[in-house]
Design an enzyme around this catalytic site. Structure first.
Site, mmCIF file in Angstrom:
data_model
loop_
_atom_site.group_PDB
_atom_site.id
_atom_site.type_symbol
_atom_site.label_atom_id
_atom_site.label_comp_id
_atom_site.label_asym_id
_atom_site.label_seq_id
_atom_site.Cartn_x
_atom_site.Cartn_y
_atom_site.Cartn_z
ATOM 1 N N SER A 129 0.825 -1.225 0.000
ATOM 2 C CA SER A 129 0.000 0.000 0.000
ATOM 3 C C SER A 129 0.852 1.266 0.000
ATOM 4 O O SER A 129 1.971 1.290 0.522
ATOM 5 C CB SER A 129 -0.894 0.016 1.233
ATOM 6 N N THR A 135 -6.668 -0.337 -2.367
ATOM 7 C CA THR A 135 -7.416 -1.286 -3.201
ATOM 8 C C THR A 135 -6.883 -1.260 -4.631
ATOM 9 O O THR A 135 -6.674 -2.301 -5.258
ATOM 10 C CB THR A 135 -8.910 -0.901 -3.201
ATOM 11 N N GLU A 243 -2.508 -15.966 1.827
ATOM 12 C CA GLU A 243 -3.052 -15.587 3.143
ATOM 13 C C GLU A 243 -4.507 -16.015 3.291
ATOM 14 O O GLU A 243 -5.076 -15.895 4.371
ATOM 15 C CB GLU A 243 -2.996 -14.063 3.331
ATOM 16 N N THR A 372 -10.695 -5.111 1.294
ATOM 17 C CA THR A 372 -11.885 -4.656 2.039
ATOM 18 C C THR A 372 -13.102 -5.531 1.728
ATOM 19 O O THR A 372 -13.183 -6.156 0.662
ATOM 20 C CB THR A 372 -12.221 -3.183 1.697
ATOM 21 N N GLU A 374 -16.056 -4.590 0.965
ATOM 22 C CA GLU A 374 -16.789 -4.127 -0.224
ATOM 23 C C GLU A 374 -16.228 -4.820 -1.464
ATOM 24 O O GLU A 374 -16.969 -5.299 -2.326
ATOM 25 C CB GLU A 374 -16.647 -2.598 -0.388
HETATM 26 C C1 FAD Z 1 -3.850 -1.083 10.601
HETATM 27 C C2 FAD Z 1 -3.533 -1.331 9.161
HETATM 28 C C3 FAD Z 1 -2.520 -2.231 8.833
HETATM 29 C C4 FAD Z 1 -2.202 -2.445 7.479
HETATM 30 N N1 FAD Z 1 -1.101 -3.240 7.172
HETATM 31 C C5 FAD Z 1 -0.669 -3.269 5.874
HETATM 32 C C6 FAD Z 1 0.594 -3.896 5.546
HETATM 33 O O1 FAD Z 1 1.302 -4.436 6.409
HETATM 34 N N2 FAD Z 1 1.022 -3.842 4.252
HETATM 35 C C7 FAD Z 1 0.288 -3.227 3.264
HETATM 36 O O2 FAD Z 1 0.747 -3.225 2.123
HETATM 37 N N3 FAD Z 1 -0.921 -2.647 3.541
HETATM 38 C C8 FAD Z 1 -1.401 -2.642 4.821
HETATM 39 N N4 FAD Z 1 -2.581 -1.994 5.127
HETATM 40 C C9 FAD Z 1 -3.333 -1.360 4.051
HETATM 41 C C10 FAD Z 1 -4.653 -2.027 3.742
HETATM 42 O O3 FAD Z 1 -4.436 -3.224 3.031
HETATM 43 C C11 FAD Z 1 -5.467 -1.006 2.981
HETATM 44 O O4 FAD Z 1 -5.914 -0.050 3.931
HETATM 45 C C12 FAD Z 1 -6.613 -1.581 2.242
HETATM 46 O O5 FAD Z 1 -6.159 -2.347 1.170
HETATM 47 C C13 FAD Z 1 -7.562 -0.481 1.720
HETATM 48 O O6 FAD Z 1 -6.857 0.491 1.029
HETATM 49 P P1 FAD Z 1 -7.037 2.049 1.375
HETATM 50 O O7 FAD Z 1 -6.864 2.251 2.839
HETATM 51 O O8 FAD Z 1 -6.162 2.834 0.454
HETATM 52 O O9 FAD Z 1 -8.564 2.358 1.058
HETATM 53 P P2 FAD Z 1 -9.233 2.564 -0.414
HETATM 54 O O10 FAD Z 1 -8.709 1.534 -1.342
HETATM 55 O O11 FAD Z 1 -9.018 4.006 -0.767
HETATM 56 O O12 FAD Z 1 -10.717 2.283 -0.062
HETATM 57 C C14 FAD Z 1 -11.558 3.238 0.631
HETATM 58 C C15 FAD Z 1 -12.974 2.692 0.631
HETATM 59 O O13 FAD Z 1 -13.450 2.577 -0.734
HETATM 60 C C16 FAD Z 1 -13.863 1.241 -1.007
HETATM 61 N N5 FAD Z 1 -13.480 0.847 -2.371
HETATM 62 C C17 FAD Z 1 -12.300 1.090 -2.982
HETATM 63 N N6 FAD Z 1 -12.294 0.527 -4.217
HETATM 64 C C18 FAD Z 1 -13.482 -0.095 -4.368
HETATM 65 C C19 FAD Z 1 -14.078 -0.856 -5.425
HETATM 66 N N7 FAD Z 1 -13.427 -1.094 -6.566
HETATM 67 N N8 FAD Z 1 -15.325 -1.354 -5.223
HETATM 68 C C20 FAD Z 1 -15.999 -1.104 -4.073
HETATM 69 N N9 FAD Z 1 -15.500 -0.387 -3.045
HETATM 70 C C21 FAD Z 1 -14.254 0.112 -3.176
HETATM 71 C C22 FAD Z 1 -13.119 0.367 0.007
HETATM 72 O O14 FAD Z 1 -13.823 -0.825 0.255
HETATM 73 C C23 FAD Z 1 -13.057 1.266 1.236
HETATM 74 O O15 FAD Z 1 -14.255 1.186 1.968
HETATM 75 C C24 FAD Z 1 -2.943 -1.787 6.467
HETATM 76 C C25 FAD Z 1 -3.977 -0.892 6.812
HETATM 77 C C26 FAD Z 1 -4.241 -0.629 8.124
HETATM 78 C C27 FAD Z 1 -5.292 0.410 8.461
#
Ligand code: FAD
Length: 390
Positions: A129, A135, A243, A372, A374
């Site tokens: 990320s 996502t 995973e 996520t 969703e």
């Molecule tokens: C505590 C924590 C630990 C984590 N650890 C790691 C790690 O070790 N390594 C790593 O690489 N990442 C890690 N992550 C990242 C995590 O995998 C991402 O937060 C997650 O993939 C969502 O990405 P984003 O936060 O950018 O949200 P976004 O992708 O911006 O999503 C925001 C919202 O929009 C929705 N959304 C986005 N796209 C779509 C779609 N196509 N269809 C429907 N809904 C959609 C999502 O479901 C979500 O509700 C961590 C996150 C947290 C908070």
């Protein structure tokens, strides 16, 4: 589908249970809750060392790499038993990074990385990320440019959870800036002690630590690009697939549900035993049914994997069900136990060792970790029902 375990699977479950009886007690599970991911406590380290000495780090690995080549059902049994007991799970270094290197790495890369992973000498953080790429991973911007025999890496990773403890980072980087965005990414290993690597803590509301990772002209050897150049997006998807079995596991939720039931059996509130309250009994019965359903979904996913299928819809269903059920268990537990059920274990009068407030804070993370909910619902739509992909 037959939900009974075969004699061989039952024998494996008994072996895992015997190991747990020897190595796990309540103080280990309490330590895991208290230490969070700030660092593995001494009990957790001892337990993981015991797993390694038993050769169980390579549970899913092929025999040629020193693994046990257990079936998906046997791995599911292991995860279920370990989580139900409250012991720490195998690190993603062993269950996600290593199996990916085995499939995509050159012989030299396998020789370089696998033995030290197997000996627990190195541990990885996972850097997929970025601030603008979650996502939509293919939008990532961290770049690596070749300079002679070295890559120069620059950019920022976000939510790089284990970075403050890991020896190495497994990161997705853009190596082909002119290629279509899915095809311009590669997987690379960055040692955490390389000049130009820095880590900044981010505290999230359950009290857990994750990190921002900054890469400022970091030089890594050319051979640290793993597999083929430009294939990183697909390799990251492969690593995340490894995973799947643990993401939809019901073990942790079951453990805390059992603690809640035990509390209900003995607790008297306002002069009345909780166990006699029809509302409490009904809520617990509903949750028990949902826990049993989660077990079946997990087992179905494992059986489908063993049959050579790609149970994407099934594993998404398991993941959604378990993550949302865990939140319902926490909500119900806090409601049944009242204010004293919502306090920290160290507060006077805390019920169920403060587990319900802990679960309440942790559970939302399950809904986005590993993709996520969703997005999982979308996967069920197009992989399970053949609906158009969004
Ligand atoms: C505590 C924590 C630990 C984590 N650890 C790691 C790690 O070790 N390594 C790593 O690489 N990442 C890690 N992550 C990242 C995590 O995998 C991402 O937060 C997650 O993939 C969502 O990405 P984003 O936060 O950018 O949200 P976004 O992708 O911006 O999503 C925001 C919202 O929009 C929705 N959304 C986005 N796209 C779509 C779609 N196509 N269809 C429907 N809904 C959609 C999502 O479901 C979500 O509700 C961590 C996150 C947290 C908070």
């Amino acid at each position: 589908m037959n939900y009974d375990l075969s004699p061989r699977e039952s024998a494996w479950r008994d072996e895992v249970r015997a190991f747990i009886a020897e190595h796990v007690d309540e103080s280990l599970s309490r330590e895991t809750r208290e230490v969070g991911n700030e660092g593995r406590g001494p009990r957790a380290r001892r337990f993981l060392d015991a797993l390694r000495d038993r050769g169980w780090w390579g549970l899913s690995w092929p025999k040629e790499y020193g693994g046990l080549e257990k079936t998906a059902v046997e791995q599911w049994i292991f995860i279920d038993e370990i989580e139900t007991a409250g012991a720490p799970m195998l690190p993603l270094t062993a269950t996600s990074v290593a199996p990916t290197i085995m499939r995509i790495g050159s012989e030299d890369q396998k020789q370089e990385w696998l033995p030290s992973i197997n000996q627990a000498e190195i541990d990885f953080a996972l850097g997929y990320s970025e601030p603008e790429a979650g996502t939509d991973l293919a939008s990532l911007r961290t770049r690596a440019e070749l300079d002679g025999d070295e890559w120069i890496v620059s950019g920022q990773k976000m939510w790089n959870t284990m970075a403050h403890m890991a020896t190495h980072n497994w990161i997705a980087v853009r190596t082909e800036p002119d290629a279509p965005k899915h095809k311009g990414i590669s997987m690379m290993i960055v040692p955490m002690d390389a000049p130009g690597v820095s880590v900044q803590p981010i505290w999230v509301w359950p009290g857990l630590r994750t990190n921002a990772l900054f890469l400022d002209n970091v030089r890594v050897p050319r051979s640290y690009l793993i597999g083929e150049r430009g294939m990183g997006f697909y390799y990251a998807a492969m690593a995340l697939n490894f995973e799947r079995l643990s993401i939809g596991s019901i073990g942790m939720a079951r453990r805390h549900f059992r603690a809640l039931v035990n509390e209900v059996k003995t607790r008297v509130v306002d002069g009345r035993p909780l166990r006699e309250d029809p509302w409490v009994r009904e809520r617990l019965a509903r949750l028990q049914v949902e826990i049993d359903a989660a077990r079946m979904l997990g087992l179905e996913t494992a059986v489908a994997l063993d049959r050579g299928g790609v149970p994407a819809a099934e594993s998404s269903m398991a993941k959604i069900h378990v993550s949302e059920l865990t939140q319902r268990i926490a909500d119900t537990g806090c409601e049944i136990l009242g204010l004293n059920g919502q306090t920290h274990a160290q507060e006077p009068g805390a019920l169920a060792e403060g587990r319900m407030q802990w679960l309440y804070r942790i559970a939302p993370m399950l809904a986005f970790g590993g993709g996520t909910n969703e997005v999982q619902r979308d996967i069920i739509g197009f992989m399970g029902y053949g609906l158009p992909r969004k």
